[in-house]
Design an enzyme around this catalytic site. Structure first.
Site, PDB file in Angstrom:
ATOM      1  N   THR A   8     -10.913   4.354  21.184  1.00 43.90           N
ATOM      2  CA  THR A   8     -10.830   3.046  20.547  1.00 43.90           C
ATOM      3  C   THR A   8     -10.110   3.138  19.209  1.00 43.90           C
ATOM      4  O   THR A   8      -9.212   2.377  18.910  1.00 43.90           O
ATOM      5  CB  THR A   8     -12.244   2.476  20.321  1.00 43.90           C
ATOM      6  OG1 THR A   8     -12.965   2.653  21.533  1.00 43.90           O
ATOM      7  CG2 THR A   8     -12.199   1.006  20.014  1.00 43.90           C
ATOM      8  N   LYS A  27     -13.580  14.762  17.593  1.00 42.35           N
ATOM      9  CA  LYS A  27     -13.181  13.360  17.638  1.00 42.35           C
ATOM     10  C   LYS A  27     -12.780  12.947  16.232  1.00 42.35           C
ATOM     11  O   LYS A  27     -13.623  12.826  15.349  1.00 42.35           O
ATOM     12  CB  LYS A  27     -14.345  12.512  18.146  1.00 42.35           C
ATOM     13  CG  LYS A  27     -14.010  11.043  18.311  1.00 42.35           C
ATOM     14  CD  LYS A  27     -15.157  10.326  19.006  1.00 42.35           C
ATOM     15  CE  LYS A  27     -14.838   8.855  19.187  1.00 42.35           C
ATOM     16  NZ  LYS A  27     -15.941   8.158  19.877  1.00 42.35           N
ATOM     17  N   ASP A 119     -20.973   0.684  26.821  1.00 36.85           N
ATOM     18  CA  ASP A 119     -19.659   0.937  27.436  1.00 36.85           C
ATOM     19  C   ASP A 119     -19.800   2.006  28.511  1.00 36.85           C
ATOM     20  O   ASP A 119     -19.024   2.957  28.557  1.00 36.85           O
ATOM     21  CB  ASP A 119     -18.649   1.360  26.357  1.00 36.85           C
ATOM     22  CG  ASP A 119     -17.206   1.329  26.888  1.00 36.85           C
ATOM     23  OD1 ASP A 119     -16.936   0.570  27.843  1.00 36.85           O
ATOM     24  OD2 ASP A 119     -16.361   2.062  26.346  1.00 36.85           O
TER      25      ASP A 119
END
Length: 305
Positions: A8, A27, A119
């Site tokens: 995202t 990340k 999600d």
């Protein structure tokens, strides 16, 4: 280091810890780009730091600089989407059950702590070589609105999103994750996505065509939903799920049906699902596992399907 995935608002790298020699997933969240990213990122971190469970990806460390926030996660080399692809989309039904149990264990742990995933999809269910499944990517775990595009401009999939979210509810609670669990069960058992819509209208149409167009009976209050009324959907009758998932046994069909209920008050919870007769064949001792352990190796028919 290889960059293998743009999320995202983040890029994920694969690295190795100098300390332990273990592989890690890094990340990296850039802080300058997007207004919402830093606070979403920091929320994700504070959430994950507190989640210690065998079926949730472990956050080892956080490296915070002026320009970025890097989260150091345990590395898992595959995910459920890749696993399905490698199987030629034909998973052994015992493994479907074992992955399902692990998914529900991780989710139940989150839901007890009032944390929603929001999600769920096969790409966010990581799998290691022992056949352990772990929930990952809580990037949207607290965001109030769900973006339609990711940072790298990929379209966010609607396939696992419950109808109440597609119809604009903002009253989120734990049932929002359970719909996705049903879609994932179907996909593991059939090898194809259950509702592969590319627009909200198409997604709802696919759902209604199979589960039946909602009525006041199946979804109290639906007739007052302006968005639902504006679409003017045909009145479809619910189809027997067994015709669409022939490999799933009757207990599995029963659980799938309970996961795909329109009324969020009756949709089955993660906690209740774990006690469903569908899992009886795994034996009673699966319920006595401590949070930090999985004994899936005992049950996986084979790590690859």
């Amino acid at each position: 280091w290889s960059n293998n995935n743009k999320g995202t608002y983040a890029t994920v790298f694969k690295g190795r810890s100098k300390l332990t020699e273990n592989l890690v997933a890094l990340k990296e969240i850039r802080l300058e780009h997007e207004e919402g990213a830093p606070c979403t990122a920091i929320r994700e971190v504070s959430l994950l730091k507190n989640l210690k469970h065998a079926n949730i990806v472990t956050l080892h460390d956080i490296i915070h600089t002026e320009r970025s926030l890097t989260l150091v996660f345990e590395y898992l080399d595959s995910d459920l989407k890749q696993y399905l692809d490698n199987c030629g989309n034909l998973m052994c039904m015992n493994n479907v059950k074992i992955f399902m149990f692990q998914l529900l264990r991780g989710l139940s742990y989150c839901h007890k702590r009032k944390i929603l995933h929001r999600d769920l999809k096969p790409q966010n269910l990581l799998i290691n070589d022992k056949g352990e499944l772990k929930l990952a990517d809580f990037g949207l775990a607290r965001a109030k609105s769900v973006p339609t595009k990711t940072y790298s401009n990929e379209v966010v999939t609607l396939w696992y999103r419950p109808p109440e979210v597609l119809l604009g509810t903002t009253e989120y609670s734990t049932p929002i994750d359970m719909w996705g669990v049903g879609c994932i069960l179907f996909e593991m058992a059939t090898g194809r996505p259950m509702f592969p819509g590319s627009t909200v209208k198409e997604e709802l149409h696919l759902v209604f065509r199979l589960i039946g167009t909602p009525t006041e009976d199946s979804w109290p209050g639906i007739s007052n939903n302006d968005e639902f009324r504006s679409y003017m959907f045909s009145q479809y009758r619910p189809q027997p799920l067994i015709n669409h998932v022939p490999r799933l046994d009757s207990e599995g069909i029963d659980m799938l049906t309970a996961l795909l209920l329109y009324d969020t008050r009756t949709r089955v919870s993660a906690e209740a699902s774990l006690r469903h007769p569908y899992f009886l064949s795994l034996g009673e001792n699966i319920h006595s596992l401590v949070d930090s352990k999985t004994h899936t190796q005992m049950y996986l028919t084979s790590v690859m399907c």
